[in-house]
Write a protein that holds these residues in place. Structure first.
Motif, PDB file in Angstrom:
ATOM      1  N   GLY A 135      82.897  59.242  26.295  1.00  0.00           N
ATOM      2  CA  GLY A 135      82.654  60.064  27.466  1.00  0.00           C
ATOM      3  C   GLY A 135      81.265  60.648  27.588  1.00  0.00           C
ATOM      4  O   GLY A 135      80.920  61.180  28.635  1.00  0.00           O
ATOM      5  N   ALA A 136      80.447  60.551  26.557  1.00  0.00           N
ATOM      6  CA  ALA A 136      79.099  61.129  26.599  1.00  0.00           C
ATOM      7  C   ALA A 136      78.055  60.030  26.765  1.00  0.00           C
ATOM      8  O   ALA A 136      78.140  58.987  26.114  1.00  0.00           O
ATOM      9  N   PRO A 137      77.058  60.252  27.624  1.00  0.00           N
ATOM     10  CA  PRO A 137      75.975  59.268  27.728  1.00  0.00           C
ATOM     11  C   PRO A 137      75.164  59.272  26.435  1.00  0.00           C
ATOM     12  O   PRO A 137      74.907  60.331  25.870  1.00  0.00           O
ATOM     13  N   PHE A 193      69.195  60.011  25.957  1.00  0.00           N
ATOM     14  CA  PHE A 193      70.200  60.947  25.462  1.00  0.00           C
ATOM     15  C   PHE A 193      70.334  60.783  23.960  1.00  0.00           C
ATOM     16  O   PHE A 193      70.251  59.671  23.437  1.00  0.00           O
ATOM     17  N   ASP A 194      70.588  61.891  23.262  1.00  0.00           N
ATOM     18  CA  ASP A 194      70.806  61.803  21.821  1.00  0.00           C
ATOM     19  C   ASP A 194      72.245  61.361  21.551  1.00  0.00           C
ATOM     20  O   ASP A 194      73.025  61.110  22.471  1.00  0.00           O
ATOM     21  N   SER A 195      72.611  61.277  20.284  1.00  0.00           N
ATOM     22  CA  SER A 195      73.937  60.777  19.906  1.00  0.00           C
ATOM     23  C   SER A 195      75.073  61.708  20.304  1.00  0.00           C
ATOM     24  O   SER A 195      76.235  61.319  20.270  1.00  0.00           O
ATOM     25  N   MET A 196      74.735  62.929  20.714  1.00  0.00           N
ATOM     26  CA  MET A 196      75.753  63.885  21.164  1.00  0.00           C
ATOM     27  C   MET A 196      75.820  63.968  22.689  1.00  0.00           C
ATOM     28  O   MET A 196      76.546  64.782  23.243  1.00  0.00           O
ATOM     29  N   HIS A 233      83.714  54.514  27.552  1.00  0.00           N
ATOM     30  CA  HIS A 233      83.223  54.167  26.218  1.00  0.00           C
ATOM     31  C   HIS A 233      82.715  52.734  26.268  1.00  0.00           C
ATOM     32  O   HIS A 233      83.493  51.783  26.303  1.00  0.00           O
ATOM     33  N   GLY A 234      81.399  52.602  26.301  1.00  0.00           N
ATOM     34  CA  GLY A 234      80.794  51.274  26.382  1.00  0.00           C
ATOM     35  C   GLY A 234      79.807  51.210  27.519  1.00  0.00           C
ATOM     36  O   GLY A 234      79.386  52.231  28.066  1.00  0.00           O
ATOM     37  N   PRO A 235      79.437  49.992  27.909  1.00  0.00           N
ATOM     38  CA  PRO A 235      78.441  49.846  28.960  1.00  0.00           C
ATOM     39  C   PRO A 235      78.946  50.328  30.322  1.00  0.00           C
ATOM     40  O   PRO A 235      80.132  50.231  30.625  1.00  0.00           O
TER      41      PRO A 235
END
Length: 124
Positions: A73-75, A94-97, A52-54
């Motif tokens: 956990g998602a890009p 990548f979208d928000s999901m 979660h983060g960079p």
């Protein structure tokens, strides 16, 4: 912020059944790095064992290799990879999901190697 150095702390790192990063048996929140001396090779942030983060990587000479952002956990957003000469090699959106929306690639001379791919709904 707590920090794990992969060269030193690797024996204390594991993943649990849910694939969460654990440090000494506890889901880790903090920064995970790999370095050679004072030179950073990779950096990733975790919250409760989940990226979660960079997320960043560098070539051994200090040039950027890759960068992106994860949310739980998602890009998300734009992820970039560079050739060793510093030229952008790949840019993926990548979208928000965390689903990919498009991707572009370039050769080491900066010439496009694609026409820009788009991913349809439901594509991996």
């Amino acid at each position: 912020m707590p920090r794990i150095d992969l060269r030193i702390d690797h024996d204390d790192i594991a993943t649990d059944a849910d694939l969460r990063l654990e440090y000494r048996g506890v889901p880790f929140t903090g920064e995970v790095v790999e370095a050679i001396g004072d030179h950073l090779l990779s950096q990733m942030l975790y919250v409760d064992g989940i990226p979660h983060g960079p997320d960043r990587e560098w070539w051994a000479d200090g040039r950027p290799m890759s960068e992106g952002q994860s949310e739980y956990g998602a890009p998300v957003g734009v992820w970039r990879k560079c050739h060793h000469n510093g030229q952008l090699a790949r840019e993926q959106h990548f979208d928000s999901m965390g689903k990919p929306t498009d991707i572009h690639t370039w050769d080491e001379d900066g010439q496009p190697t694609d026409a820009g791919s788009r991913f349809g709904a439901g594509s991996p």
